[in-house]
Design a protein around this motif. Structure first.
Motif, PDB file in Angstrom:
ATOM      1  N   LYS A   1       0.814  -1.015  -0.016  1.00 41.87           N
ATOM      2  CA  LYS A   1       0.078  -0.067  -0.101  1.00 41.87           C
ATOM      3  C   LYS A   1       0.898   1.104   0.181  1.00 41.87           C
ATOM      4  O   LYS A   1       0.760   2.326  -0.546  1.00 41.87           O
ATOM      5  CB  LYS A   1      -1.050   0.068   1.187  1.00 41.87           C
ATOM      6  CG  LYS A   1      -2.128  -0.953   1.139  1.00 41.87           C
ATOM      7  CD  LYS A   1      -2.810  -0.837   2.294  1.00 41.87           C
ATOM      8  CE  LYS A   1      -3.989  -1.927   2.411  1.00 41.87           C
ATOM      9  NZ  LYS A   1      -5.026  -1.823   3.419  1.00 41.87           N
ATOM     10  N   SER A   2       1.770   1.257   0.929  1.00 39.89           N
ATOM     11  CA  SER A   2       2.748   2.473   0.698  1.00 39.89           C
ATOM     12  C   SER A   2       3.706   2.412  -0.400  1.00 39.89           C
ATOM     13  O   SER A   2       3.718   3.647  -0.980  1.00 39.89           O
ATOM     14  CB  SER A   2       3.800   2.488   2.066  1.00 39.89           C
ATOM     15  OG  SER A   2       4.656   1.360   1.743  1.00 39.89           O
ATOM     16  N   VAL A   3       4.076   1.456  -1.102  1.00 36.32           N
ATOM     17  CA  VAL A   3       4.557   1.442  -2.419  1.00 36.32           C
ATOM     18  C   VAL A   3       3.673   1.932  -3.361  1.00 36.32           C
ATOM     19  O   VAL A   3       4.017   3.075  -3.957  1.00 36.32           O
ATOM     20  CB  VAL A   3       5.282   0.013  -2.813  1.00 36.32           C
ATOM     21  CG1 VAL A   3       5.505   0.275  -4.451  1.00 36.32           C
ATOM     22  CG2 VAL A   3       6.294  -0.410  -1.919  1.00 36.32           C
ATOM     23  N   LYS A   4       2.324   1.426  -3.395  1.00 37.07           N
ATOM     24  CA  LYS A   4       1.564   2.076  -4.533  1.00 37.07           C
ATOM     25  C   LYS A   4       1.109   3.792  -4.196  1.00 37.07           C
ATOM     26  O   LYS A   4       1.152   4.280  -5.261  1.00 37.07           O
ATOM     27  CB  LYS A   4       0.254   1.075  -4.427  1.00 37.07           C
ATOM     28  CG  LYS A   4       0.516  -0.123  -4.928  1.00 37.07           C
ATOM     29  CD  LYS A   4      -0.829  -0.958  -4.782  1.00 37.07           C
ATOM     30  CE  LYS A   4      -0.708  -2.603  -5.161  1.00 37.07           C
ATOM     31  NZ  LYS A   4      -1.976  -3.377  -5.084  1.00 37.07           N
ATOM     32  N   LEU A   5       1.047   4.147  -2.939  1.00 39.49           N
ATOM     33  CA  LEU A   5       0.686   5.652  -2.880  1.00 39.49           C
ATOM     34  C   LEU A   5       1.759   6.314  -3.135  1.00 39.49           C
ATOM     35  O   LEU A   5       1.606   7.368  -3.683  1.00 39.49           O
ATOM     36  CB  LEU A   5       0.394   5.525  -1.265  1.00 39.49           C
ATOM     37  CG  LEU A   5       0.000   7.046  -0.684  1.00 39.49           C
ATOM     38  CD1 LEU A   5      -1.160   7.490  -1.402  1.00 39.49           C
ATOM     39  CD2 LEU A   5       0.018   7.033   0.671  1.00 39.49           C
ATOM     40  N   GLN A   6       2.999   5.709  -2.966  1.00 41.40           N
ATOM     41  CA  GLN A   6       4.199   6.758  -3.362  1.00 41.40           C
ATOM     42  C   GLN A   6       4.264   6.719  -5.014  1.00 41.40           C
ATOM     43  O   GLN A   6       4.392   7.672  -5.419  1.00 41.40           O
ATOM     44  CB  GLN A   6       5.567   6.075  -2.823  1.00 41.40           C
ATOM     45  CG  GLN A   6       6.706   7.291  -3.096  1.00 41.40           C
ATOM     46  CD  GLN A   6       6.317   8.424  -2.472  1.00 41.40           C
ATOM     47  OE1 GLN A   6       6.313   8.405  -1.296  1.00 41.40           O
ATOM     48  NE2 GLN A   6       6.500   9.616  -3.121  1.00 41.40           N
ATOM     49  N   LEU A   7       3.904   5.687  -5.627  1.00 36.40           N
ATOM     50  CA  LEU A   7       3.896   5.618  -7.033  1.00 36.40           C
ATOM     51  C   LEU A   7       2.760   6.571  -7.550  1.00 36.40           C
ATOM     52  O   LEU A   7       2.899   7.356  -8.760  1.00 36.40           O
ATOM     53  CB  LEU A   7       3.678   4.347  -7.514  1.00 36.40           C
ATOM     54  CG  LEU A   7       4.798   3.271  -7.415  1.00 36.40           C
ATOM     55  CD1 LEU A   7       4.177   1.710  -7.689  1.00 36.40           C
ATOM     56  CD2 LEU A   7       5.949   3.544  -8.304  1.00 36.40           C
ATOM     57  N   ILE A   8       1.748   6.580  -6.893  1.00 36.95           N
ATOM     58  CA  ILE A   8       0.709   7.528  -7.546  1.00 36.95           C
ATOM     59  C   ILE A   8       1.026   8.761  -7.182  1.00 36.95           C
ATOM     60  O   ILE A   8       0.701   9.658  -7.987  1.00 36.95           O
ATOM     61  CB  ILE A   8      -0.921   6.988  -6.629  1.00 36.95           C
ATOM     62  CG1 ILE A   8      -1.270   5.601  -7.129  1.00 36.95           C
ATOM     63  CG2 ILE A   8      -1.671   8.217  -6.563  1.00 36.95           C
ATOM     64  CD1 ILE A   8      -2.340   5.142  -6.111  1.00 36.95           C
ATOM     65  N   LYS A   9       1.417   9.127  -6.012  1.00 30.63           N
ATOM     66  CA  LYS A   9       1.885  10.571  -5.687  1.00 30.63           C
ATOM     67  C   LYS A   9       2.945  10.961  -6.823  1.00 30.63           C
ATOM     68  O   LYS A   9       2.932  12.412  -7.129  1.00 30.63           O
ATOM     69  CB  LYS A   9       2.414  10.742  -4.377  1.00 30.63           C
ATOM     70  CG  LYS A   9       1.132  10.639  -3.092  1.00 30.63           C
ATOM     71  CD  LYS A   9       1.895  10.711  -1.866  1.00 30.63           C
ATOM     72  CE  LYS A   9       0.745  10.584  -0.669  1.00 30.63           C
ATOM     73  NZ  LYS A   9       1.451  10.628   0.689  1.00 30.63           N
ATOM     74  N   ASN A  10       3.935  10.224  -7.014  1.00 31.16           N
ATOM     75  CA  ASN A  10       4.978  10.660  -8.155  1.00 31.16           C
ATOM     76  C   ASN A  10       4.066  10.870  -9.549  1.00 31.16           C
ATOM     77  O   ASN A  10       4.762  11.814 -10.011  1.00 31.16           O
ATOM     78  CB  ASN A  10       5.958   9.446  -8.159  1.00 31.16           C
ATOM     79  CG  ASN A  10       6.708   9.504  -6.979  1.00 31.16           C
ATOM     80  OD1 ASN A  10       6.904  10.428  -6.127  1.00 31.16           O
ATOM     81  ND2 ASN A  10       7.441   8.301  -6.843  1.00 31.16           N
TER      82      ASN A  10
END
Length: 449
Positions: A342-351
């Motif tokens: 979840k934290s990985v996906k969230l960071q990808l989305i923010k980027n």
């Protein structure tokens, strides 16, 4: 130099890099010459060590260092320039690297395994509405807050009889095993429950006989009650008398102008009705900050739930095992893997959002955020005082440039500013629905999150 990317699937790829002498030799030769000028070797004047000897002594280590540095930069540049959604770190093929003959080879081939996130996009118009909660302070919350303020700004009063929350003043005398005597005060709330009955209801002038260590079994409380040091209080035991001279207690502050001025500032309100209105506004403002935080969490959850992203699960689990060097078992990795992804996906989305909206963070923004943090931490309000602002600026810069934590202060502040800008932008693009909610309902929502 030859670089090729071979994708085995949407989430797995290998990056192959081939180096020839034309790629690394110029820099290696330059460093060998630098070594030749600096190296000191018995029998040779400085700067006159034969190149062949310098090559024999340092050639291999310089070659290895240069190629490793070149590989690191090449992999990073390729990922950045090609905008690859890499997760985890590129993993080198160690078997082929270990097979290299650094003494005779001139061409070198290296391979890295990459874990990739699948392609995705963010279309704000397709995303669901997010609730923004408006906390309404009802009469019950206002009454509770005012009661707490009345206790905080309490008045002192003298009582006729000892109550459980009072402080009693008087003379303490030891009647067995010593001659200790002192004028002191007993806070009743520090006294053992089973001993309070000996004092509650007594009046000024009454003398109570009691066992000191039973009334104050905690040595710290006993020291406070007797006025001696903690280590000395341990030796004070046995029967004592206490003659009550005075009884004081806290009484809630009266709802008058003096109280209003203490709480809100002189002249802020003129009567109880205005005071209640102001308290309700403050409650709403305080919960407004929490509402904003909940909105942020809801936006992040909504983005994750509505953005399909595939991750290289097997690659990531192996990578997590390797980088944590045996700190976790495979079972522990599995237990925590969902939260990690979840934290990985969230960071990808923010980027992705930052890339599409051209959101960037510069040093001045990071510095301004740190200045504000310093003001809040030390209680400095906005000020036009030049010397104060210089002091704040110096503290902020020292914090960001602190070498002891290897740049972590700057990195964490940068990330916080970046996140704030991305979420701030997302709020302008998403549809939000305002929803009135009571304090209790809001607390329940927070607990469920």
């Amino acid at each position: 130099m030859d670089i090729t990317l071979e994708k085995a699937s949407d989430t797995n790829a290998s990056l192959k890099i081939t180096l020839t002498p034309a790629d690394y030799k110029p820099e290696v030769d330059k460093k060998l010459k630098d070594y030749g000028r600096k190296v000191q070797l018995k029998g040779f004047r400085p700067g006159h060590v034969p190149a062949s000897l310098v090559q024999k002594m340092y050639g291999k280590s310089i070659l290895v260092d240069e190629i490793n540095a070149m590989l690191s930069k090449t992999v990073s540049d390729y990922i950045r320039e090609n905008k690859l959604q890499v997760v985890g770190d590129p993993v080198p093929d160690r078997d082929s690297a270990d097979a290299i003959d650094w003494d005779s080879q001139t061409d070198f081939a290296f391979s890295y395994t990459l874990g990739l996130a699948s392609e995705f996009d963010i279309d704000f118009s397709d995303l669901p509405t997010v609730n923004q909660y408006e906390i309404q302070a009802g009469e019950a919350e206002v009454d509770t807050t005012i009661a707490e303020l009345q206790e905080r700004f309490h008045a002192h009063a003298h009582g006729e009889e000892v109550g459980e929350g009072d402080t009693i003043y008087g003379e303490l005398k030891q009647i067995s095993g010593g001659e200790f005597t002192a004028k002191t005060a007993f806070p009743m709330n520090q006294m053992a429950e089973e001993a309070k009955g000996q004092f509650v209801g007594k009046k000024k002038g009454d003398v109570v006989t009691f066992v000191l260590e039973q009334a104050f079994p905690d040595e710290k409380a006993r020291a406070n009650a007797t006025g001696v040091k903690k280590e000395e209080a341990a030796d004070l035991t046995g029967e004592f008398t206490f003659e009550i001279d005075d009884i004081t207690r806290h009484e809630p502050a009266a709802l008058n102008q003096e109280f209003f001025d203490k709480v809100l500032g002189v002249g802020a309100v003129e009567n109880e009705e205005q005071f209640r209105t102001k308290v309700a506004e403050i409650i709403k403002s305080n919960y407004g900050r929490e509402s904003e935080q909940l909105l942020r969490l809801d936006i992040e959850k909504m983005l994750i739930d509505n953005t399909p992203i595939l991750l290289p699960d097997e690659f990531l689990k192996n990578w997590l095992m390797e980088v944590n060097e045996g700190k976790f078992t495979p079972e522990q990795i599995d237990e925590q893997y969902d939260d990690f992804t979840k934290s990985v996906k969230l960071q990808l989305i923010k980027n992705k959002i930052a890339d599409k909206a051209d959101i960037k963070v510069d040093f001045e923004e990071v510095l301004n955020a740190t200045r504000q943090m310093v003001r809040e931490q030390f209680g400095f309000a906005g000020s036009e005082d030049e010397e104060m602002n210089k002091t704040i600026d110096r503290i902020a810069r020292n914090y960001l440039m602190d070498e002891k934590n290897n740049g972590q202060n700057y990195t964490s502040t940068f990330n916080r500013v970046f996140d704030d800008k991305v979420i701030g932008y997302a709020k302008t693009q998403l549809t939000t629905a305002s929803q009135d909610i009571t304090v209790d309902e809001f607390k329940a929502l927070v607990e469920n999150r």
